[in-house]
Design a protein around this motif. Structure first.
Motif, PDB file in Angstrom:
ATOM      1  N   PHE A 274      13.113  57.181  70.638  1.00 34.90           N
ATOM      2  CA  PHE A 274      14.528  57.360  70.359  1.00 34.90           C
ATOM      3  C   PHE A 274      15.353  56.261  70.034  1.00 34.90           C
ATOM      4  CE2 PHE A 274      13.511  61.880  72.119  1.00 34.90           C
ATOM      5  CZ  PHE A 274      13.834  62.413  70.879  1.00 34.90           C
ATOM      6  N   ILE A 275      15.151  55.303  70.540  1.00 37.28           N
ATOM      7  CA  ILE A 275      15.909  53.869  70.381  1.00 37.28           C
ATOM      8  C   ILE A 275      15.598  53.481  69.068  1.00 37.28           C
ATOM      9  CG2 ILE A 275      15.989  51.450  71.019  1.00 37.28           C
ATOM     10  CD1 ILE A 275      15.648  52.348  73.905  1.00 37.28           C
ATOM     11  N   GLY A 276      14.320  53.739  68.653  1.00 33.19           N
ATOM     12  CA  GLY A 276      13.959  53.382  67.239  1.00 33.19           C
ATOM     13  C   GLY A 276      14.637  54.128  66.229  1.00 33.19           C
ATOM     14  N   ILE A 277      14.548  55.270  66.714  1.00 30.95           N
ATOM     15  CA  ILE A 277      15.242  56.502  65.592  1.00 30.95           C
ATOM     16  C   ILE A 277      16.687  55.972  65.516  1.00 30.95           C
ATOM     17  CG2 ILE A 277      15.749  58.753  65.214  1.00 30.95           C
ATOM     18  CD1 ILE A 277      13.097  59.526  66.304  1.00 30.95           C
ATOM     19  N   LEU A 278      17.337  55.950  66.541  1.00 32.71           N
ATOM     20  CA  LEU A 278      18.785  55.767  66.645  1.00 32.71           C
ATOM     21  C   LEU A 278      19.188  54.404  66.019  1.00 32.71           C
ATOM     22  CD1 LEU A 278      19.947  56.962  70.051  1.00 32.71           C
ATOM     23  CD2 LEU A 278      20.310  58.071  68.001  1.00 32.71           C
ATOM     24  N   GLY A 279      18.393  53.334  66.068  1.00 28.97           N
ATOM     25  CA  GLY A 279      18.658  52.086  65.919  1.00 28.97           C
ATOM     26  C   GLY A 279      18.365  52.132  64.104  1.00 28.97           C
ATOM     27  N   ARG A 280      17.459  52.879  63.599  1.00 28.17           N
ATOM     28  CA  ARG A 280      17.357  53.231  62.137  1.00 28.17           C
ATOM     29  C   ARG A 280      18.674  53.875  61.315  1.00 28.17           C
ATOM     30  NH1 ARG A 280      16.673  51.728  57.849  1.00 28.17           N
ATOM     31  NH2 ARG A 280      15.229  52.558  56.045  1.00 28.17           N
ATOM     32  N   ILE A 281      18.801  54.943  62.357  1.00 32.92           N
ATOM     33  CA  ILE A 281      19.905  55.689  61.823  1.00 32.92           C
ATOM     34  C   ILE A 281      21.403  54.906  61.664  1.00 32.92           C
ATOM     35  CG2 ILE A 281      21.677  57.810  62.374  1.00 32.92           C
ATOM     36  CD1 ILE A 281      19.138  58.884  63.260  1.00 32.92           C
ATOM     37  N   SER A 282      21.481  53.990  62.767  1.00 31.87           N
ATOM     38  CA  SER A 282      22.676  53.379  62.727  1.00 31.87           C
ATOM     39  C   SER A 282      22.680  52.313  61.659  1.00 31.87           C
ATOM     40  CB  SER A 282      23.071  52.561  64.057  1.00 31.87           C
ATOM     41  OG  SER A 282      21.761  51.636  64.394  1.00 31.87           O
ATOM     42  N   ASP A 283      21.607  51.936  61.235  1.00 33.75           N
ATOM     43  CA  ASP A 283      21.464  50.974  59.995  1.00 33.75           C
ATOM     44  C   ASP A 283      21.635  51.404  58.968  1.00 33.75           C
ATOM     45  OD1 ASP A 283      20.441  48.081  59.108  1.00 33.75           O
ATOM     46  OD2 ASP A 283      18.889  49.197  58.087  1.00 33.75           O
ATOM     47  N   MET A 284      21.206  52.678  58.671  1.00 36.08           N
ATOM     48  CA  MET A 284      21.551  53.379  57.399  1.00 36.08           C
ATOM     49  C   MET A 284      22.882  53.685  57.443  1.00 36.08           C
ATOM     50  SD  MET A 284      17.892  55.552  57.668  1.00 36.08           S
ATOM     51  CE  MET A 284      18.539  57.222  56.771  1.00 36.08           C
ATOM     52  N   ILE A 285      23.690  54.105  58.364  1.00 33.68           N
ATOM     53  CA  ILE A 285      25.013  54.298  58.424  1.00 33.68           C
ATOM     54  C   ILE A 285      25.859  53.225  57.956  1.00 33.68           C
ATOM     55  CG2 ILE A 285      27.100  54.992  59.780  1.00 33.68           C
ATOM     56  CD1 ILE A 285      25.463  56.828  61.227  1.00 33.68           C
ATOM     57  N   LEU A 286      25.386  51.993  58.509  1.00 33.60           N
ATOM     58  CA  LEU A 286      26.029  50.714  58.357  1.00 33.60           C
ATOM     59  C   LEU A 286      25.823  50.570  56.762  1.00 33.60           C
ATOM     60  CD1 LEU A 286      27.303  48.117  59.331  1.00 33.60           C
ATOM     61  CD2 LEU A 286      25.103  47.102  59.251  1.00 33.60           C
ATOM     62  N   VAL A 287      24.567  50.532  56.237  1.00 31.77           N
ATOM     63  CA  VAL A 287      24.662  50.153  54.954  1.00 31.77           C
ATOM     64  C   VAL A 287      25.084  51.262  54.096  1.00 31.77           C
ATOM     65  CG1 VAL A 287      22.797  49.822  53.078  1.00 31.77           C
ATOM     66  CG2 VAL A 287      22.433  48.855  55.217  1.00 31.77           C
TER      67      VAL A 287
END
Lengths: 268, 254
Positions: A240-253
């Motif tokens: 879940f940390i991996g998933i949330l990290g990826r989602i936050s990166d996608m939101i940033l970009v």
């Protein structure tokens, strides 16, 4: 007249699936009866059930059933506040260093000296200063995320082509307009790269901070599950940390794209 | 007769050489005048300081000694009145073609709908109607240079300073750009200072050719180009043209 069209679509390639599929198969076979014991490595099926249970609470398999939202919300809040703090300090300082020689000579050597010390090295001191838990986590996240944000913003601001600045001046832009309409947009790709690195580090240091002892958070769940010998929950938290990290990166970009600040025009 | 639009008197310029306590003398005692509406080319061997001279007229560089005056006022910095077209287009890659052209108008505080109409007008003038929403990277080099030209011309400059603007283009595109420039110049009658190292280009385009010496550069000869306009490409085959060309080349090589 010829027009070049961007070729930025991605093609799904069979070769990319070979490794994950074989790893999954090995994992599946190894955790069958008589294989690796479940307290070391749970089977894929158990893991998925535990993950579902963690989110929905429908099975009550673990003490963490249905607590996903509480823990992830706590973690997301910490990452967000630490990251925003780092960006709020790192971006202005980075742009100053990148454009003003005096700021660079007075600031840059010290920042790089501090940067040499690994973020983890600050943990003991942070625990003395801020105690275990909340404040230490915030401190570690913002400290770790600050450096890539600062360095990349400075790099982006300093490497803006002087010709672009001349073009802006010749077209009538004053100092402020040069900064907002030339330097800032030209530095965006590098700055966003720094923000992404900083966000990634924020998640890494979130886990470190939460391991020191907070009541809620995915890192806390990991540490807690380790003591209970619940390997499934450790793995589920990691995923879940991996998933949330990826989602936050996608939101940033995605938000920079949305603001029309990241464009294919930058391929130049 | 109208007052000289640009006059440069006794201009000298040196650059310090990094890591050495020495100065590189780039320009020495340049005298240069250009009338309103005149089209002058500056020819010189590479490294003779012709770009530095243009940068001084543009206001990007300061002089060590001498004066540069435009329309009665000393040149102290860049201004939209003296628009520059660089060797490479130097468009803003994050803006589309229309926004690139509107950039200067925005800085002047022009109203948005007014700027849009103007930018479309100039987009058409440089033969790029329909390309307003393209990004610079999607255009060929010649098209980008057209946008750069439109971006400068839309501000209605009195002077156009051009630093080997067509040097990077292929022969055919260069010819088209030269014709476009002449056509725009005939319509708007700006004063044009055009740097080039191409003798034929200088003779086909300008009213007067200034020849610069090797570094430290100074203007060693000025030639009024005797050919009638319009000047067809066949002019380059005449003996008068060849003789003038070989004369200029021999001056450049000494």
């Amino acid at each position: 007249m010829k027009v070049r069209m961007p070729e930025n679509y991605e093609r799904a390639d069979i070769a990319g699936f070979i490794l994950p599929v074989s790893l999954f198969t090995i994992w599946y076979v190894a955790t069958q009866d008589g294989g690796v014991p479940a307290y070391l490595l749970p089977s894929p099926r158990d893991l998925i059930l535990t993950a579902l249970d963690f989110v929905t609470g429908s099975e009550s398999l673990t003490p963490y059933a249905g607590t996903f939202s509480v823990h992830s919300l706590a973690s997301v809040k910490r990452v967000l506040s630490g990251f925003c703090l780092a960006a709020a300090v790192g971006l202005p300082l980075g742009f100053l260093t990148g454009r003003i020689a005096l700021a660079k000579t007075s600031l840059d050597p010290t920042v790089h000296l501090i940067r040499i010390v690994p973020g983890i090295g600050w943990l003991p001191l942070a625990m003395v200063w801020f105690g275990v838990g909340e404040k230490t986590t915030l401190f570690l996240i913002s400290l770790a995320a600050f450096f890539p944000i600062y360095v990349n913003a400075a790099q982006g601001a300093s490497s803006v082509s002087p010709m672009l600045v001349r073009a802006g001046r010749m077209l009538g832009a004053n100092d402020l307009a040069i900064f907002t309409t030339v330097i800032f947009p030209a530095a965006i790709p590098s700055t966003v790269a720094g923000l992404r690195l900083g966000l990634g580090l924020s998640w890494a240091y979130l886990v470190l901070g939460e391991l020191t002892g907070v009541t809620h958070g995915l890192g806390a769940v990991m540490m807690d599950a380790r003591m209970l010998g619940n390997v499934e929950m450790i793995l589920v938290s990691m995923i879940f940390i991996g998933i949330l990290g990826r989602i936050s990166d996608m939101i940033l970009v995605g938000s920079f794209r949305k603001l029309n600040l990241l464009k294919r025009g930058f391929e130049e | 007769m109208k007052a000289a639009n640009i006059s440069a008197t006794d201009i000298s310029k040196s650059f310090s050489i990094p890591d050495e306590n020495d100065l590189l003398h780039v320009l020495e005692d340049i005298h240069f005048e250009i009338r309103e509406g005149e089209f002058v080319t500056i020819l010189g061997p590479s490294g003779c300081g012709k770009s530095t001279f243009l940068n001084i007229l543009a206001g990007f560089e300061e002089v060590d000694s001498g004066y540069a005056i435009c329309c009665g006022e000393p040149i102290t910095g860049p201004s939209p009145e003296r628009a520059v077209v660089f060797q490479s287009p130097v468009l803003f890659p994050w803006l589309d073609v229309k926004d690139n052209i509107m950039y200067g108008l925005k800085q002047l505080g022009k109203k948005k709908d007014e700027s849009e109409t103007l930018s479309l007008e100039y987009l058409e003038a440089v033969g790029l109607e329909g390309f307003g929403n393209y990004y610079p990277v999607q255009l060929s080099g010649g098209m980008q240079q057209r946008v750069a030209l439109a971006r400068s011309l839309v501000l209605g400059p009195k002077v156009l300073l051009m630093d080997e603007p067509f040097a990077a283009l292929d022969a055919q595109t260069r010819y088209n750009m030269q014709q476009l420039l002449l056509q725009l110049w005939e319509n708007n009658q700006q004063t044009i200072v055009f740097i080039t190292h191409d003798v034929e280009e200088a003779l086909l385009l300008s009213d007067r050719v200034c020849i610069m010496s090797k570094r430290p550069g100074s203007i060693i000869e000025q030639i009024a180009v005797p050919f009638e306009r319009p000047r067809p490409i066949s002019l380059t085959g005449t003996s008068e043209f060849s003789m003038l060309k070989s004369h200029i080349l021999s001056r450049l090589l000494t």
